[in-house]
Design a protein around this motif. Structure first.
Motif, PDB file in Angstrom:
ATOM      1  N   PHE A   1       0.822  -1.186  -0.030  1.00 27.25           N
ATOM      2  CA  PHE A   1      -0.066   0.073   0.124  1.00 27.25           C
ATOM      3  C   PHE A   1       0.856   1.378   0.044  1.00 27.25           C
ATOM      4  N   SER A   2       0.325   2.362  -0.499  1.00 22.01           N
ATOM      5  CA  SER A   2       1.234   3.480  -0.367  1.00 22.01           C
ATOM      6  C   SER A   2      -0.091   4.711  -0.161  1.00 22.01           C
ATOM      7  N   LEU A   3       0.637   5.654   0.280  1.00 22.22           N
ATOM      8  CA  LEU A   3      -0.102   7.032   0.675  1.00 22.22           C
ATOM      9  C   LEU A   3       0.764   8.138   0.971  1.00 22.22           C
ATOM     10  N   ARG A   4       0.307   9.147   0.930  1.00 19.45           N
ATOM     11  CA  ARG A   4       1.070  10.452   1.094  1.00 19.45           C
ATOM     12  C   ARG A   4       0.938  10.930   2.540  1.00 19.45           C
ATOM     13  N   ILE A   5       2.004  11.003   3.304  1.00 21.23           N
ATOM     14  CA  ILE A   5       1.637  11.454   4.830  1.00 21.23           C
ATOM     15  C   ILE A   5       2.578  12.867   4.825  1.00 21.23           C
ATOM     16  N   THR A   6       2.227  13.638   6.135  1.00 23.45           N
ATOM     17  CA  THR A   6       2.756  14.704   6.388  1.00 23.45           C
ATOM     18  C   THR A   6       4.098  14.531   6.941  1.00 23.45           C
ATOM     19  N   GLU A   7       4.953  15.512   6.585  1.00 19.08           N
ATOM     20  CA  GLU A   7       6.313  15.623   7.205  1.00 19.08           C
ATOM     21  C   GLU A   7       6.308  15.931   8.637  1.00 19.08           C
ATOM     22  N   GLU A   8       7.378  15.421   9.439  1.00 16.41           N
ATOM     23  CA  GLU A   8       7.565  15.927  10.852  1.00 16.41           C
ATOM     24  C   GLU A   8       6.361  15.434  11.746  1.00 16.41           C
ATOM     25  N   SER A   9       5.910  14.112  11.311  1.00 16.82           N
ATOM     26  CA  SER A   9       4.894  13.502  12.196  1.00 16.82           C
ATOM     27  C   SER A   9       4.908  11.902  12.635  1.00 16.82           C
ATOM     28  N   ILE A  10       4.280  11.378  13.679  1.00 16.46           N
ATOM     29  CA  ILE A  10       4.346  10.403  13.989  1.00 16.46           C
ATOM     30  C   ILE A  10       3.215   9.691  13.570  1.00 16.46           C
ATOM     31  N   TYR A  11       3.118   8.532  13.104  1.00 11.37           N
ATOM     32  CA  TYR A  11       1.929   7.789  12.482  1.00 11.37           C
ATOM     33  C   TYR A  11       1.814   6.296  13.374  1.00 11.37           C
ATOM     34  N   SER A  12       0.592   5.953  13.633  1.00  9.67           N
ATOM     35  CA  SER A  12       0.343   4.783  14.159  1.00  9.67           C
ATOM     36  C   SER A  12      -0.596   3.857  12.933  1.00  9.67           C
ATOM     37  N   ILE A  13      -0.066   2.587  12.535  1.00  6.26           N
ATOM     38  CA  ILE A  13      -0.435   1.943  11.395  1.00  6.26           C
ATOM     39  C   ILE A  13      -0.905   0.473  11.968  1.00  6.26           C
ATOM     40  N   VAL A  14      -1.824   0.116  11.565  1.00  9.91           N
ATOM     41  CA  VAL A  14      -2.705  -1.034  11.758  1.00  9.91           C
ATOM     42  C   VAL A  14      -3.467  -1.634  10.692  1.00  9.91           C
ATOM     43  N   SER A  15      -3.259  -3.086  10.326  1.00  8.33           N
ATOM     44  CA  SER A  15      -4.024  -3.732   9.264  1.00  8.33           C
ATOM     45  C   SER A  15      -5.114  -4.753   9.940  1.00  8.33           C
ATOM     46  N   SER A  16      -6.031  -5.100   9.133  1.00 11.44           N
ATOM     47  CA  SER A  16      -7.129  -5.906   9.474  1.00 11.44           C
ATOM     48  C   SER A  16      -7.693  -6.314   8.266  1.00 11.44           C
ATOM     49  N   LYS A  17      -8.298  -7.754   8.216  1.00 11.61           N
ATOM     50  CA  LYS A  17      -8.942  -8.520   7.110  1.00 11.61           C
ATOM     51  C   LYS A  17      -9.666  -9.584   7.983  1.00 11.61           C
ATOM     52  N   GLU A  18     -10.854  -9.908   7.121  1.00 11.82           N
ATOM     53  CA  GLU A  18     -11.692 -10.811   7.726  1.00 11.82           C
ATOM     54  C   GLU A  18     -10.772 -12.255   7.694  1.00 11.82           C
TER      55      GLU A  18
ATOM     56  N   ASN B   1       4.415   1.782  14.651  1.00 17.70           N
ATOM     57  CA  ASN B   1       4.605   3.191  14.433  1.00 17.70           C
ATOM     58  C   ASN B   1       5.629   3.528  13.387  1.00 17.70           C
ATOM     59  N   ALA B   2       5.331   4.602  13.059  1.00 16.76           N
ATOM     60  CA  ALA B   2       6.332   5.231  11.745  1.00 16.76           C
ATOM     61  C   ALA B   2       6.343   6.694  11.810  1.00 16.76           C
ATOM     62  N   SER B   3       7.570   7.354  11.651  1.00 14.59           N
ATOM     63  CA  SER B   3       7.996   8.629  12.061  1.00 14.59           C
ATOM     64  C   SER B   3       8.430   9.257  10.530  1.00 14.59           C
ATOM     65  N   THR B   4       8.192  10.233  10.255  1.00 12.08           N
ATOM     66  CA  THR B   4       8.658  11.236   9.133  1.00 12.08           C
ATOM     67  C   THR B   4       9.588  12.287   9.791  1.00 12.08           C
ATOM     68  N   ILE B   5       9.670  12.454  10.885  1.00 10.93           N
ATOM     69  CA  ILE B   5      10.759  13.446  11.598  1.00 10.93           C
ATOM     70  C   ILE B   5      11.878  13.366  11.117  1.00 10.93           C
ATOM     71  N   GLY B   6      12.579  14.465  10.545  1.00  8.33           N
ATOM     72  CA  GLY B   6      13.728  14.281  10.151  1.00  8.33           C
ATOM     73  C   GLY B   6      14.088  13.707   8.613  1.00  8.33           C
TER      74      GLY B   6
ATOM     75  N   SER C   1      10.252  11.157   0.859  1.00  8.38           N
ATOM     76  CA  SER C   1      10.791   9.846   1.338  1.00  8.38           C
ATOM     77  C   SER C   1       9.844   8.578   1.562  1.00  8.38           C
ATOM     78  N   GLU C   2      10.472   7.309   1.318  1.00  8.04           N
ATOM     79  CA  GLU C   2       9.460   6.333   1.556  1.00  8.04           C
ATOM     80  C   GLU C   2       9.732   5.872   2.822  1.00  8.04           C
ATOM     81  N   ILE C   3       8.815   5.232   3.414  1.00  8.58           N
ATOM     82  CA  ILE C   3       8.720   4.495   4.838  1.00  8.58           C
ATOM     83  C   ILE C   3       8.216   2.950   4.731  1.00  8.58           C
ATOM     84  N   GLU C   4       9.016   2.196   4.899  1.00  8.07           N
ATOM     85  CA  GLU C   4       8.554   0.723   4.881  1.00  8.07           C
ATOM     86  C   GLU C   4       8.483   0.150   6.182  1.00  8.07           C
TER      87      GLU C   4
END
Length: 86
Positions: free
Chosen positions: A35-52, A61-66, A71-74
């Protein structure tokens, strides 16, 4: 990623939340589990996935700080398949 098989989980729901402002975006993985999406710089994100038929992934957790703009975050979201009778 299917925790038991190591194979990608396609069409999983991915919820990405900016913990700085609670902005949430929902996307779905493709057949290859990506998956991919654009996210804001200098922020911290929580990411969770689900499926039946799977337990939800742990919260990652992923951070764009610095990071440089564009940039890509994997991250790998491990999901355990629910198997009835085991």
């Amino acid at each position: 990623i299917n925790q038991q098989t190591g194979l990608p989980v396609g069409e999983a729901r991915v919820v990405v939340t900016n913990i700085n402002n609670d902005f949430t975006k929902v996307v779905y993985t493709d057949k290859g589990g990506n998956f991919s999406l654009r996210i804001t710089e200098e922020s911290i994100y929580s990411i969770v996935s689900s499926k039946e038929s799977f337990f939800d992934s742990d919260i990652n957790n992923a951070s764009t700080i610095g990071l440089e703009s564009e940039s890509e975050i994997e991250t790998s979201l491990m999901m355990k398949e629910i198997v009835v009778g085991k």
